[in-house]
Design a protein around this motif. Structure first.
Motif, PDB file in Angstrom:
ATOM      1  N   LEU A   1      -4.334  -9.011  -0.221  1.00 29.87           N
ATOM      2  CA  LEU A   1      -5.644  -8.907   0.532  1.00 29.87           C
ATOM      3  C   LEU A   1      -6.046 -10.467   0.490  1.00 29.87           C
ATOM      4  O   LEU A   1      -6.722 -11.081   1.636  1.00 29.87           O
ATOM      5  N   ASP A   2      -5.907 -11.027  -0.804  1.00 30.63           N
ATOM      6  CA  ASP A   2      -6.654 -12.132  -1.188  1.00 30.63           C
ATOM      7  C   ASP A   2      -6.149 -13.200  -0.182  1.00 30.63           C
ATOM      8  O   ASP A   2      -6.741 -14.386   0.285  1.00 30.63           O
TER       9      ASP A   2
ATOM     10  N   CYS B   1       0.734  -1.281  -0.063  1.00 26.96           N
ATOM     11  CA  CYS B   1       0.032   0.001  -0.006  1.00 26.96           C
ATOM     12  C   CYS B   1       1.049   1.157  -0.066  1.00 26.96           C
ATOM     13  O   CYS B   1       0.465   2.264  -0.857  1.00 26.96           O
ATOM     14  N   LYS B   2       2.026   1.223   0.849  1.00 25.38           N
ATOM     15  CA  LYS B   2       2.869   2.373   0.817  1.00 25.38           C
ATOM     16  C   LYS B   2       3.396   2.744  -0.775  1.00 25.38           C
ATOM     17  O   LYS B   2       3.573   3.830  -0.920  1.00 25.38           O
TER      18      LYS B   2
ATOM     19  N   ILE C   1     -13.720  -4.870  -4.695  1.00 22.77           N
ATOM     20  CA  ILE C   1     -12.917  -3.374  -4.756  1.00 22.77           C
ATOM     21  C   ILE C   1     -13.942  -2.425  -5.488  1.00 22.77           C
ATOM     22  O   ILE C   1     -14.643  -2.755  -6.300  1.00 22.77           O
ATOM     23  N   LEU C   2     -13.874  -1.239  -4.745  1.00 20.01           N
ATOM     24  CA  LEU C   2     -14.742  -0.139  -5.265  1.00 20.01           C
ATOM     25  C   LEU C   2     -14.116   1.007  -5.551  1.00 20.01           C
ATOM     26  O   LEU C   2     -13.052   1.447  -5.096  1.00 20.01           O
ATOM     27  N   TYR C   3     -14.612   1.991  -6.485  1.00 21.37           N
ATOM     28  CA  TYR C   3     -13.710   3.204  -7.057  1.00 21.37           C
ATOM     29  C   TYR C   3     -14.541   4.401  -7.005  1.00 21.37           C
ATOM     30  O   TYR C   3     -15.689   4.325  -6.522  1.00 21.37           O
ATOM     31  N   PRO C   4     -13.735   5.649  -6.995  1.00 23.03           N
ATOM     32  CA  PRO C   4     -14.450   6.880  -6.647  1.00 23.03           C
ATOM     33  C   PRO C   4     -15.958   6.870  -7.583  1.00 23.03           C
ATOM     34  O   PRO C   4     -16.852   7.505  -6.878  1.00 23.03           O
TER      35      PRO C   4
ATOM     36  N   VAL D   1      -3.537  -2.192  -8.604  1.00 21.57           N
ATOM     37  CA  VAL D   1      -4.784  -2.292  -7.828  1.00 21.57           C
ATOM     38  C   VAL D   1      -4.779  -3.851  -7.506  1.00 21.57           C
ATOM     39  O   VAL D   1      -5.061  -4.613  -6.461  1.00 21.57           O
ATOM     40  N   GLU D   2      -4.151  -4.669  -8.640  1.00 25.33           N
ATOM     41  CA  GLU D   2      -4.000  -6.274  -8.395  1.00 25.33           C
ATOM     42  C   GLU D   2      -3.003  -6.467  -7.428  1.00 25.33           C
ATOM     43  O   GLU D   2      -3.260  -7.534  -6.695  1.00 25.33           O
TER      44      GLU D   2
END
Length: 249
Positions: A37-38, A12-13, A156-159, A30-31
């Motif tokens: 996380l998966d 993430c960093k 996953i959700l986006y703006p 994103v992947e």
């Protein structure tokens, strides 16, 4: 060996280093976050299904959601929500944010929406209506309306899509690990707004249009009006007692 939670933080960093509001990371990044996380399991963050955090009740016997903060900075945050059975995180938005949600254990019902905008795909009956009512209610399309049981893939959700407004309902005691990039920030206009969803035919123009076009009932259920409501959600913060994260590397 690098722990799974450390690997998630390091990823993430890197991914969110150049991020900001409405900036979606490249698909390959994103992947990378999704892959980290998966692979996460409850024990990787120091939790198990019988954790007390998933069984907190208020004096009125209503369940209380617990929040465990693993990390927060101006670029991203990592947080765990522990939900007792039947508890709810109400319908809320994620302005300008890309959000990853990993169900660690339990069964959860998720309902999510995206705003309808000019040019959105949909029936003429939907697009023929005003998309914002005088009351402030705004037209939205259902993205997800299903139960999920761990283990399952990260959502996953986006703006602007992917179910930016969502509601979590705990079917059983469960825990969800969220990564938000960037996190909420009221001074920067990213405050958490809460909504109630109203049936598509709640307003006369929508009802008349649907009736005149013979819009099937099941199709009407794919749309709703979201009306902002005052915040009324109880959550209790607890320190995260799981594996530590080295943040200076």
């Amino acid at each position: 060996m690098t722990s799974p939670v450390q690997r998630l933080f390091d990823t993430c960093k890197e991914v969110f280093a150049a991020g900001g509001p409405d900036i979606v990371p490249p698909a390959e990044d994103v992947e990378r976050v999704k892959a980290a996380l998966d692979d996460m399991k409850p024990e990787d963050v120091g939790l198990k299904p019988d954790t007390p955090y998933c069984h907190i009740m208020a004096a009125d016997r209503l369940p209380i959601v617990a929040r465990l903060d693993l990390h927060e900075c101006d670029k991203f945050s990592i947080v765990i929500f522990c939900l007792p059975a039947s508890s709810v995180i109400p319908l809320h938005n994620h302005p300008g944010m890309t959000v990853f949600s990993k169900l660690l254990f339990g069964t959860m019902h998720i309902k999510s929406y995206d705003w309808m905008v000019d040019g959105s795909s949909g029936t003429s009956a939907v697009l023929g209506n005003p998309q914002i009512q005088p009351s402030g209610a705004r037209l939205a399309k259902v993205k997800v309306n299903s139960e999920f049981t761990a283990p399952c893939e990260t959502s996953i959700l986006y703006p602007a899509n992917g179910g930016n407004m969502h509601c979590f309902t705990a079917v059983t005691a469960c825990a969800v690990l969220d990564v938000l990039g960037p996190p909420y920030c009221k001074p920067e206009g990213r405050h958490c707004a809460y909504y109630r969803d109203l049936p598509f035919t709640s307003f006369s123009d929508a009802a008349d249009e649907a009736s005149s076009s013979s819009m099937p009932e099941e199709e009407r259920e794919g749309y709703a009006w979201l009306q902002e409501v005052p915040e009324d959600f109880r959550v209790v913060r607890f320190p995260h007692e799981g594996p530590t994260i080295r943040k200076d590397n």
